[in-house]
Design an enzyme around this catalytic site. Structure first.
Site, short mmCIF file in Angstrom:
data_model
loop_
_atom_site.label_atom_id
_atom_site.label_comp_id
_atom_site.label_asym_id
_atom_site.label_seq_id
_atom_site.Cartn_x
_atom_site.Cartn_y
_atom_site.Cartn_z
N GLU A 106 73.45 57.65 -9.99
CA GLU A 106 74.44 57.93 -11.04
C GLU A 106 73.90 58.96 -12.03
O GLU A 106 72.68 59.06 -12.24
CB GLU A 106 74.75 56.62 -11.79
N ASN A 131 85.50 52.48 -10.28
CA ASN A 131 84.31 51.67 -10.56
C ASN A 131 84.62 50.69 -11.68
O ASN A 131 85.11 51.08 -12.75
CB ASN A 131 83.16 52.59 -11.02
N GLU A 132 84.34 49.44 -11.44
CA GLU A 132 84.51 48.39 -12.45
C GLU A 132 85.80 48.57 -13.24
O GLU A 132 85.78 48.79 -14.47
CB GLU A 132 83.27 48.32 -13.36
N TYR A 175 74.59 41.99 -10.97
CA TYR A 175 73.19 42.24 -11.34
C TYR A 175 72.50 40.93 -11.69
O TYR A 175 73.14 39.99 -12.17
CB TYR A 175 73.12 43.18 -12.55
N GLU A 191 76.97 47.34 -6.40
CA GLU A 191 75.80 47.46 -7.28
C GLU A 191 75.11 46.11 -7.36
O GLU A 191 75.77 45.09 -7.58
CB GLU A 191 76.22 47.89 -8.70
N GLN A 229 69.24 51.36 -9.39
CA GLN A 229 69.66 52.58 -8.74
C GLN A 229 68.47 53.18 -7.98
O GLN A 229 67.37 52.64 -8.06
CB GLN A 229 70.18 53.54 -9.79
O1 AHR Z 1 74.18 50.82 -12.92
C1 AHR Z 1 74.48 50.87 -14.27
C2 AHR Z 1 75.92 50.52 -14.58
O2 AHR Z 1 76.13 49.17 -14.29
C3 AHR Z 1 76.98 51.21 -13.78
O3 AHR Z 1 77.30 52.46 -14.28
C4 AHR Z 1 78.13 50.28 -13.89
O4 AHR Z 1 78.99 50.36 -12.78
C5 AHR Z 1 77.49 48.91 -14.02
O5 AHR Z 1 78.02 48.17 -15.03
#
Ligand code: AHR
Length: 505
Positions: free
Chosen positions: A27, A174-175, A253, A309, A358
């Site tokens: 990103e 995205n999201e 995450y 992610e 990432q």
């Molecule tokens: O990876 C960092 C961020 O985490 C990304 O931009 C987003 O999609 C997620 O919330």
């Protein structure tokens, strides 16, 4: 030392483990692109067209299958036409999600496609749904993949690229519940149909469109998207009323503490270690939850589930820009990774793509750069040791019930696969204090001598730096031997190991 006994039936292959479960997010955030992947043509750091050659070589070595770009949240404010044509004429914009810094667009579509080509990875493009238009997304697909003299193909040629690229992986936003527009599931589901419709297939290039979806256990997003597909069941494959999207994504995450105090990446105790591992292990429940929703609409599993992610997210490294999400990566992160990858292998029948967040210098990165120096993190080594699971047939590992546990956490995990005349077995011991003997009864084939490798360290928070790049690195594991059909392996505490064996018959 505790002994755990397991069984693997080598002659009973399960679903194929897609190589795309080993993908990465790249990103425009902090130093992932600029400084990490791209340094510009005038840099003293060896590069080709501005792309760092040391990073390319390291990513090639772990067979990175796809790179998701340009975000993340950045994708939702990116307009691809800003990143084409002569660099000096590209507009400057503000990257308002990540530090409010000025983005000069020197890394754009052509640079990204060159990077993918050099790494040998498939591009996974995330189009802008939140602040972009279906027309803009459709024209990007035309620019990238159309061969004739259509307006966008002609523009690409004018920018120096004659033939079309092949692009398959195509993310629709995205999201959408957050940075992607703050939408509700049904509103986004309709937009995903619109963007999926206008992102056309050109010539024989077929897009695999991935709808963006929920975070963690917001299963209502997956439900709304499955409904929006309007699958007609029956027949060999379900029919779609309209070819809108082929897969549904979610993000998750591993965040050990509350958002405002997630915890240090390097300064943590045993309690925080176990807590982090418990959070990481939750990915099993989440994938099962999304898969269950999908099964109700699509029992034949024709719609893919994507974990767009994943990874550990700690407080940013002190002294760095907090919006750049730079964190160190320790032996703990390596075990977060091996735990996730085991879950991916076990769910290979539904999970088709996963991207760690990432690739370089951001969150749970496999690589860190410090000027000209390149550091391979412990997580990198897990990806390297697991590389041969990519596109292999999964093999179920039957564990005893109960499996070894500490503080309510199952501390042993193992997956296996078979490919090209070899069996690869991954073994994780999460116990922070005790080693473990593993006895694997390998049934259904005769196997040759094992080659075993272990990743562990003198401390849970051991990590690699530019000054000490090999503090955590894989080493041969002497304590693995096969007697008859039984493979015996002794694992140290907090360790990840792989064992590779040739199939003799
Ligand atoms: O990876 C960092 C961020 O985490 C990304 O931009 C987003 O999609 C997620 O919330």
């Amino acid at each position: 030392m505790e002994t755990v006994r397991c069984v693997i039936d080598i002659d009973l292959p399960g679903a194929q483990i897609s190589r795309h479960l080993y993908g990465h997010l790249t990103e425009h955030l902090g130093r992932c692109i600029y400084g990490g992947l791209y340094v510009g043509e005038d840099s003293d750091i060896p590069n080709e067209g501005g792309i760092r050659l040391d990073v390319v070589e390291a990513l090639r070595a772990i067979a990175v299958p796809n790179l998701r770009w340009p975000g993340g949240c950045f994708a939702e404010e990116y307009h691809w036409r800003d990143g084409i044509g002569p660099r000096e004429r590209r507009p400057r914009i503000v990257n308002s999600y990540w530090g409010d810094v000025v983005e000069d667009n020197s890394f754009g579509t052509h640079e990204f496609m060159a990077l993918c080509d050099m790494v040998g990875a498939e591009p996974y493009i995330a189009v802008n749904v939140g602040s972009g238009s279906a027309r803009e997304a459709g024209e990007w697909a035309e620019y990238l993949t159309r061969g004739d003299d259509s307006p966008m193909a002609a523009l690409r040629r004018a920018n120096g690229r004659d033939g079309p690229w092949r692009v398959r992986l195509w993310g629709l936003g995205n999201e959408p519940w957050g940075c992607g527009g703050g939408m509700r599931p049904e509103a986004y589901a309709d937009l995903a149909r619109v963007f999926g419709t206008y992102s056309r297939d050109h010539g024989d290039n077929q897009l695999y469109r991935v709808a963006a979806g929920s975070t963690a256990d917001s299963y209502e997003w997956t439900e709304a998207l499955m409904k929006a597909l309007e699958l007609r069941l029956g027949g060999a494959r379900p029919e779609r009323l309209w070819p809108t999207f082929q897969a549904i994504s979610f993000h998750h995450y591993t965040v050990p503490g509350p958002w405002e105090n997630k915890g240090s990446a390097t300064d943590f105790g045993v309690d925080e270690y176990y807590w982090t591992m418990a959070k990481a292990a939750r990915i099993e429940e989440l994938i099962a939850g999304h898969a269950r929703v999908m099964d109700a609409y699509d029992p034949k599993k024709t719609v893919g589930l994507v974990l767009g992610e994943w990874g550990a997210w700690f407080d940013p490294e002190p002294g760095t820009n907090p919006a750049f999400l730079f964190q160190q990566s320790t032996m703990r992160d390596a075990l977060v990774a091996s735990t996730h990858l085991d879950v991916f292998h076990r769910n290979a029948d539904r999970l088709v793509i996963a991207n760690i967040g990432q690739a370089v210098n951001v969150l749970q990165a496999v690589l860190l750069t410090d000027g000209a120096a390149l550091v391979r993190t412990p997580t990198y080594h897990v990806f390297a040791m697991n590389k041969d699971h990519q596109d292999a047939d999964s093999l179920a590992v039957r564990l005893p019930d109960p499996a070894p546990a500490r503080r309510g956490l199952t501390t042993f995990s193992s997956t296996a696969s078979r490919k090209d005349g070899h069996v690869l077995i991954s073994l994780t011991n999460l116990d922070a204090a005790n080693g473990l003997t593993v006895e694997l009864d390998l049934r259904g084939a005769r196997l040759g001598d094992p080659t075993a490798t272990v990743l562990t360290a003198g401390a849970l928070n051991a990590h690699n730096t530019a000054q000490n790049p090999d503090a955590v690195r894989p080493a041969p594991l002497g304590e693995a031997r096969i007697e008859g059909s039984v493979l015996r392996v002794r694992l140290p505490p907090y360790a990840f190991a792989t064992v590779k064996l040739p199939v003799l018959e």
